[in-house]
Write a protein that holds these residues in place. Structure first.
Motif, PDB file in Angstrom:
ATOM      1  N   TYR A 287       0.836  -1.205   0.000  1.00  0.00           N
ATOM      2  CA  TYR A 287       0.000   0.000   0.000  1.00  0.00           C
ATOM      3  C   TYR A 287       0.874   1.259   0.000  1.00  0.00           C
ATOM      4  O   TYR A 287       0.396   2.349  -0.339  1.00  0.00           O
ATOM      5  CB  TYR A 287      -0.887   0.065   1.243  1.00  0.00           C
ATOM      6  CG  TYR A 287      -1.636  -1.191   1.593  1.00  0.00           C
ATOM      7  CD1 TYR A 287      -2.349  -1.902   0.627  1.00  0.00           C
ATOM      8  CD2 TYR A 287      -1.649  -1.673   2.900  1.00  0.00           C
ATOM      9  CE1 TYR A 287      -3.035  -3.048   0.953  1.00  0.00           C
ATOM     10  CE2 TYR A 287      -2.344  -2.830   3.233  1.00  0.00           C
ATOM     11  CZ  TYR A 287      -3.035  -3.514   2.261  1.00  0.00           C
ATOM     12  OH  TYR A 287      -3.708  -4.651   2.590  1.00  0.00           O
TER      13      TYR A 287
ATOM     14  N   GLN B 262       2.543   2.749 -10.673  1.00  0.00           N
ATOM     15  CA  GLN B 262       4.002   2.842 -10.542  1.00  0.00           C
ATOM     16  C   GLN B 262       4.644   3.141 -11.888  1.00  0.00           C
ATOM     17  O   GLN B 262       5.553   3.979 -11.981  1.00  0.00           O
ATOM     18  CB  GLN B 262       4.557   1.543  -9.951  1.00  0.00           C
ATOM     19  CG  GLN B 262       4.138   1.326  -8.495  1.00  0.00           C
ATOM     20  CD  GLN B 262       4.748   0.064  -7.912  1.00  0.00           C
ATOM     21  OE1 GLN B 262       4.193  -1.014  -8.066  1.00  0.00           O
ATOM     22  NE2 GLN B 262       5.889   0.198  -7.253  1.00  0.00           N
TER      23      GLN B 262
ATOM     24  N   ASN C 245       4.287  -5.107  -6.209  1.00  0.00           N
ATOM     25  CA  ASN C 245       3.666  -3.934  -6.818  1.00  0.00           C
ATOM     26  C   ASN C 245       2.562  -3.350  -5.943  1.00  0.00           C
ATOM     27  O   ASN C 245       2.149  -3.922  -4.940  1.00  0.00           O
ATOM     28  CB  ASN C 245       3.185  -4.226  -8.238  1.00  0.00           C
ATOM     29  CG  ASN C 245       2.014  -5.171  -8.317  1.00  0.00           C
ATOM     30  OD1 ASN C 245       1.532  -5.704  -7.331  1.00  0.00           O
ATOM     31  ND2 ASN C 245       1.549  -5.404  -9.533  1.00  0.00           N
ATOM     32  N   TYR C 246       2.126  -2.177  -6.351  1.00  0.00           N
ATOM     33  CA  TYR C 246       1.183  -1.400  -5.542  1.00  0.00           C
ATOM     34  C   TYR C 246      -0.143  -2.126  -5.360  1.00  0.00           C
ATOM     35  O   TYR C 246      -0.696  -2.681  -6.321  1.00  0.00           O
ATOM     36  CB  TYR C 246       0.945  -0.040  -6.194  1.00  0.00           C
ATOM     37  CG  TYR C 246      -0.064   0.811  -5.453  1.00  0.00           C
ATOM     38  CD1 TYR C 246       0.214   1.296  -4.180  1.00  0.00           C
ATOM     39  CD2 TYR C 246      -1.297   1.115  -6.013  1.00  0.00           C
ATOM     40  CE1 TYR C 246      -0.707   2.064  -3.494  1.00  0.00           C
ATOM     41  CE2 TYR C 246      -2.221   1.889  -5.347  1.00  0.00           C
ATOM     42  CZ  TYR C 246      -1.922   2.353  -4.078  1.00  0.00           C
ATOM     43  OH  TYR C 246      -2.848   3.109  -3.389  1.00  0.00           O
TER      44      TYR C 246
ATOM     45  N   ASP D  75       3.873   1.756  -1.556  1.00  0.00           N
ATOM     46  CA  ASP D  75       4.821   1.914  -2.663  1.00  0.00           C
ATOM     47  C   ASP D  75       4.831   3.337  -3.208  1.00  0.00           C
ATOM     48  O   ASP D  75       5.894   3.905  -3.475  1.00  0.00           O
ATOM     49  CB  ASP D  75       4.472   0.949  -3.803  1.00  0.00           C
ATOM     50  CG  ASP D  75       4.824  -0.497  -3.480  1.00  0.00           C
ATOM     51  OD1 ASP D  75       5.381  -0.763  -2.399  1.00  0.00           O
ATOM     52  OD2 ASP D  75       4.535  -1.366  -4.333  1.00  0.00           O
ATOM     53  N   LEU D  76       3.642   3.905  -3.407  1.00  0.00           N
ATOM     54  CA  LEU D  76       3.568   5.197  -4.093  1.00  0.00           C
ATOM     55  C   LEU D  76       4.132   6.330  -3.249  1.00  0.00           C
ATOM     56  O   LEU D  76       4.810   7.221  -3.786  1.00  0.00           O
ATOM     57  CB  LEU D  76       2.123   5.500  -4.501  1.00  0.00           C
ATOM     58  CG  LEU D  76       1.466   4.473  -5.430  1.00  0.00           C
ATOM     59  CD1 LEU D  76       0.064   4.932  -5.822  1.00  0.00           C
ATOM     60  CD2 LEU D  76       2.311   4.214  -6.675  1.00  0.00           C
TER      61      LEU D  76
END
Length: 404
Positions: A87, A122, A108-109, A89-90
């Protein structure tokens, strides 16, 4: 000084931080940060006791870009290794853009309010990474990660054209609990209970959860029930492996695990929407997470092995060819080295290797990239050195490896 900032303090972080300490010629200064600093301190203390290397620790809220920017500016790392929750990542990527520092993650997100994971948001930061003249390396775990590199190695060195890939993930470990997950329960259960999906003849095909089962005969383990899931590396491999006609992902589950999961799902415990309980809103799956064993605690009690690899079919010199590239990891051996079980080990070691590729400039381009977009050989060589040796089986392309 070559400094790495590692964010997150779970089992994968424990492994990656330990392996960074064991590669101190590259990672001269290691800073470990998470929301709960005491967890970082515990990992740092264990590493100092086992390997006589000091790890600095810090507190940071990975949901807060300003806090992340302040920490990065204070630490001045050459790379940030994101081992927090998907959650986050961004926010961590945005902090790296602001501070112009290279970024690596392992998954990944994921959308907090929707059981969905994808690279879209992403990948959308590619231009911002280019403008900042930095690199983002996505998915440097095992699957995704090593499985991507296995496919890239096959494409670059073994085949003229790849037509079919089956990614096979087998955990034959036994932790002794009636029900537990080997990594973050919330992430694990969301992933497993979602609909399956695979790519064939130019389109995505959706399946019901656990609808497709095969029994794969895993080397050094034997036959195991294996279920088709959607997994994130499929999204990037479809883009980057040329000639693909089909790609699928299978993971092993025992009947006890599936029975518990279906029961929990039937009574609503896997829900991600708030429900009211005694005047308080709670999210069922988050509450369930507090009841289940902490995956980081499974290390000393888990026995057995994992086998993760890629079953690849294609053409070489005009002839059909099939190989199986895989790694077998022993839970008890992983624990002896890092105080973590093999599921954490098989993700944490590639996370360190990915950071090493970026830190050393062995892999380095401006923008956001997936693992298979680079020369696979340096990474494959590091796997053999760092504790995840791989094997290649040449198989008869006209025989089934699975037991249908």
């Amino acid at each position: 000084m070559n400094t790495i900032l590692i964010i997150g303090a779970g089992g994968v972080s424990r492994v990656a931080t330990t392996k960074c300490a064991m590669n101190s010629d590259i990672f001269e200064n290691i800073v470990l940060a998470s929301r709960t600093k005491s967890k970082c301190d515990e990992i740092a203390s264990d590493i100092k006791r086992m390997y006589k290397i000091d790890i600095k620790t810090a507190r940071v809220d990975a949901d807060n870009v300003d806090e992340l920017v302040a920490l990065i500016n204070d630490v001045k790392p050459k790379v940030v290794l994101n081992l927090a929750l998907p959650y986050q990542d961004l926010t961590i990527m945005d902090a790296c853009i602001k501070t112009k520092v290279d970024y690596i993650d392992t998954a990944n997100y994921e959308h907090p309010d929707c059981a969905k994971f994808e690279y879209k948001l992403q990948w959308a930061r590619d231009d911002e990474f280019k403008k900042a003249k930095i690199m983002g390396l996505l998915g440097s775990g095992f699957d995704p990660g090593v499985t991507n590199v296995f496919c890239a190695y096959a494409q670059q060195y073994l085949f003229d054209e790849i037509n079919e890939v089956d990614i096979l993930d087998c955990n034959a470990g036994d932790h002794g609990y009636p029900f537990a997950t080997n990594f973050n329960p919330e992430i694990n259960l969301r992933e497993v209970s979602s609909k399956g999906r695979y790519w064939e003849n130019g389109k995505w095909i959706e399946t019901e959860p656990m609808e497709i089962k095969m029994v794969w005969n895993y080397p050094e383990i034997g036959p195991k029930d294996s279920y088709l899931l959607y997994h994130e590396e499929l999204e990037s491999l479809v883009k980057n492996i040329k000639g693909l006609k089909r790609i699928r992902f299978f993971m092993t589950f025992g009947q006890s695990y599936l029975t518990h999961m279906r029961c929990l799902e039937n009574v609503g415990m896997l829900g991600i929407k708030p429900v009211n309980h005694k005047g308080m809103d709670i999210i069922p799956i988050e509450f369930l997470k507090t009841l289940l064993p902490d995956p980081a605690s499974l290390g000393p009690r888990t026995k057995g092995k994992t086998n993760i690899g890629c079953f690849i079919t294609g053409l070489k010199d005009g002839k059909k060819k099939r190989v199986y590239i895989y790694n077998v990891c022993d839970h008890e051996e992983a624990y002896k080295e890092t105080l973590a079980q093999a599921v954490s080990y098989t993700t944490g070691v590639p996370a360190m290797i990915g950071a090493k590729m970026v830190m050393s400039k062995t892999w380095h381009k401006e923008g956001v990239f997936n693992m298979e977009e680079f020369d696979a050989k340096p990474f494959m060589d590091e796997l053999n050195i760092q504790g995840l040796p791989w094997k290649i089986l040449e198989l008869d392309p006209n025989e089934n490896f699975e037991i249908v």
